[in-house]
Design an enzyme around this catalytic site. Structure first.
Site, PDB file in Angstrom:
ATOM      1  N   GLY A 247       0.838  -1.198   0.000  1.00 52.63           N
ATOM      2  CA  GLY A 247       0.000   0.000   0.000  1.00 52.63           C
ATOM      3  C   GLY A 247       0.869   1.243   0.000  1.00 52.63           C
TER       4      GLY A 247
ATOM      5  N   GLN B 128       2.579   9.946   2.026  1.00 54.85           N
ATOM      6  CA  GLN B 128       3.956   9.430   2.060  1.00 54.85           C
ATOM      7  C   GLN B 128       4.823   9.961   0.917  1.00 54.85           C
ATOM      8  OE1 GLN B 128       2.282   5.273   2.575  1.00 54.85           O
ATOM      9  NE2 GLN B 128       4.200   5.055   3.681  1.00 54.85           N
TER      10      GLN B 128
ATOM     11  N   CYS C   9       6.136  -0.349   7.457  1.00 52.58           N
ATOM     12  CA  CYS C   9       5.763   0.902   6.788  1.00 52.58           C
ATOM     13  C   CYS C   9       6.925   1.345   5.904  1.00 52.58           C
ATOM     14  CB  CYS C   9       5.442   1.973   7.831  1.00 52.58           C
ATOM     15  SG  CYS C   9       4.931   3.548   7.112  1.00 52.58           S
ATOM     16  N   LEU C  10       6.604   1.724   4.671  1.00 51.09           N
ATOM     17  CA  LEU C  10       7.657   2.174   3.751  1.00 51.09           C
ATOM     18  C   LEU C  10       8.297   3.474   4.245  1.00 51.09           C
ATOM     19  CD1 LEU C  10       5.852   1.404   0.363  1.00 51.09           C
ATOM     20  CD2 LEU C  10       7.565   0.004   1.552  1.00 51.09           C
TER      21      LEU C  10
ATOM     22  N   HIS D 149      -4.196   1.011   7.939  1.00 53.86           N
ATOM     23  CA  HIS D 149      -2.852   1.600   8.015  1.00 53.86           C
ATOM     24  C   HIS D 149      -2.749   2.818   7.075  1.00 53.86           C
ATOM     25  CE1 HIS D 149       1.714   1.139   8.193  1.00 53.86           C
ATOM     26  NE2 HIS D 149       1.560   1.872   7.091  1.00 53.86           N
ATOM     27  N   GLU D 150      -3.251   2.658   5.846  1.00 55.32           N
ATOM     28  CA  GLU D 150      -3.147   3.755   4.861  1.00 55.32           C
ATOM     29  C   GLU D 150      -4.060   4.924   5.233  1.00 55.32           C
ATOM     30  OE1 GLU D 150      -0.693   3.502   3.036  1.00 55.32           O
ATOM     31  OE2 GLU D 150      -0.391   1.342   3.155  1.00 55.32           O
TER      32      GLU D 150
ATOM     33  N   HIS E 196      -2.411   7.142   7.598  1.00 57.14           N
ATOM     34  CA  HIS E 196      -1.469   8.082   6.958  1.00 57.14           C
ATOM     35  C   HIS E 196      -2.193   9.356   6.523  1.00 57.14           C
ATOM     36  CE1 HIS E 196       2.397   6.104   6.825  1.00 57.14           C
ATOM     37  NE2 HIS E 196       1.936   5.015   6.229  1.00 57.14           N
TER      38      HIS E 196
HETATM   39  O1  K1U Z   1       1.916   2.407   4.022  1.00 57.08           O
HETATM   40  C1  K1U Z   1       2.949   1.799   3.841  1.00 57.08           C
HETATM   41  O2  K1U Z   1       4.001   2.241   4.280  1.00 57.08           O
HETATM   42  C2  K1U Z   1       2.950   0.482   3.109  1.00 57.08           C
HETATM   43  C3  K1U Z   1       2.968  -0.707   4.057  1.00 57.08           C
HETATM   44  C4  K1U Z   1       1.554  -1.218   4.231  1.00 57.08           C
HETATM   45  C5  K1U Z   1       1.336  -2.237   5.307  1.00 57.08           C
HETATM   46  C6  K1U Z   1       2.155  -3.335   5.513  1.00 57.08           C
HETATM   47  C7  K1U Z   1       1.884  -4.245   6.494  1.00 57.08           C
HETATM   48  C8  K1U Z   1       0.783  -4.087   7.285  1.00 57.08           C
HETATM   49  C9  K1U Z   1      -0.009  -2.999   7.091  1.00 57.08           C
HETATM   50  C10 K1U Z   1       0.249  -2.077   6.108  1.00 57.08           C
HETATM   51  C11 K1U Z   1       3.848  -1.765   3.438  1.00 57.08           C
HETATM   52  O3  K1U Z   1       3.591  -2.275   2.418  1.00 57.08           O
HETATM   53  S1  K1U Z   1       5.269  -2.156   4.290  1.00 57.08           S
HETATM   54  C12 K1U Z   1       5.945  -3.463   3.344  1.00 57.08           C
HETATM   55  C13 K1U Z   1       5.935  -4.678   4.117  1.00 57.08           C
HETATM   56  O4  K1U Z   1       6.755  -4.786   4.965  1.00 57.08           O
HETATM   57  C14 K1U Z   1       4.917  -5.734   3.974  1.00 57.08           C
HETATM   58  C15 K1U Z   1       4.581  -6.215   2.744  1.00 57.08           C
HETATM   59  C16 K1U Z   1       3.653  -7.249   2.653  1.00 57.08           C
HETATM   60  C17 K1U Z   1       3.047  -7.757   3.788  1.00 57.08           C
HETATM   61  C18 K1U Z   1       3.393  -7.257   5.013  1.00 57.08           C
HETATM   62  C19 K1U Z   1       4.362  -6.264   5.104  1.00 57.08           C
HETATM   63 ZN    ZN Z   2       2.891   3.206   6.183  1.00 56.99          ZN
END
Ligand code: K1U
Ligand code: ZN
Length: 169
Positions: free
Chosen positions: A46, A51, A92-93, A134-135, A138
């Site tokens: 996401g 961001q 989170c990115l 989560h998004e 943000h």
């Molecule tokens: O918003 C963001 O920073 C993106 C975030 C979204 C997210 C990941 C995990 C749980 C809730 C929301 C990411 O994509 S972080 C990338 C990552 O670590 C991940 C990717 C796939 C599954 C779980 C984590």
């Molecule tokens: Zn995030």
């Protein structure tokens, strides 16, 4: 299309509250394409406009295994939340390398417009429900580390500042 720079915690711009979008125009379509490219490149599931330093109510998501089911949510609103919650491991990115547990609703219904301006309601559970919550945080200027204890959050803040200083050398 272009890769957009992702703001890193504790950048204060991550705490900006996003404004509603009133027109799905060419600028918005370009922004969506760039955000999707940025999300896939960063291996995220996401990305919120906040961001990438755009303070408008827009999120992109793809929780599919094949990374071929992009979702675009414009002006998203939660219209229903489940009575039950669970602790979910999140990343989170904007906070690279940090993972921790956050309590989220098990399921949500989210009303949003798509890229054609059409309103729809997404009934989400599992990873999609977690990602939507989560998004949407943000867009309210909230980063997941704010759910953690002040001690953990301060340690993360110090780690991020140190990492940025080392990157700049
Ligand atoms: O918003 C963001 O920073 C993106 C975030 C979204 C997210 C990941 C995990 C749980 C809730 C929301 C990411 O994509 S972080 C990338 C990552 O670590 C991940 C990717 C796939 C599954 C779980 C984590
Ligand atoms: Zn995030």
């Amino acid at each position: 299309m272009a890769l957009l720079p992702i703001l890193c915690y504790p950048d204060p711009k991550l705490h900006t509250v996003a404004k509603p979008i009133d027109a799905v125009d060419e600028r918005m379509k370009t922004l969506v394409a760039d955000m999707l490219e940025t999300m896939y490149d960063a291996k995220g599931i996401g990305l919120a406009a906040t961001q990438v330093d755009v303070h408008e109510r827009l999120i992109v998501i793809d929780v599919s295994e094949e990374r071929d089911q992009p979702m675009v949510l414009i002006n998203p609103e939660l219209v229903w939340t489940s009575p039950t919650t669970h602790l979910n491991e999140e990343g989170c990115l904007s906070v690279p390398g940090i993972y921790d547990g956050v309590e989220r609703f098990d399921a949500v219904h989210c009303k949003a417009q798509d890229l054609s301006g059409q309103a729809r309601t997404i009934e989400a559970d599992g990873l999609l429900a977690v990602c939507i919550q989560h998004e949407m945080d943000h867009l309210l200027g909230k980063v997941f580390v704010e759910y953690l204890s002040p001690l953990k959050r301060n340690r993360i803040k110090t780690k991020m500042i140190k990492a940025r200083r080392e990157d700049a050398r």
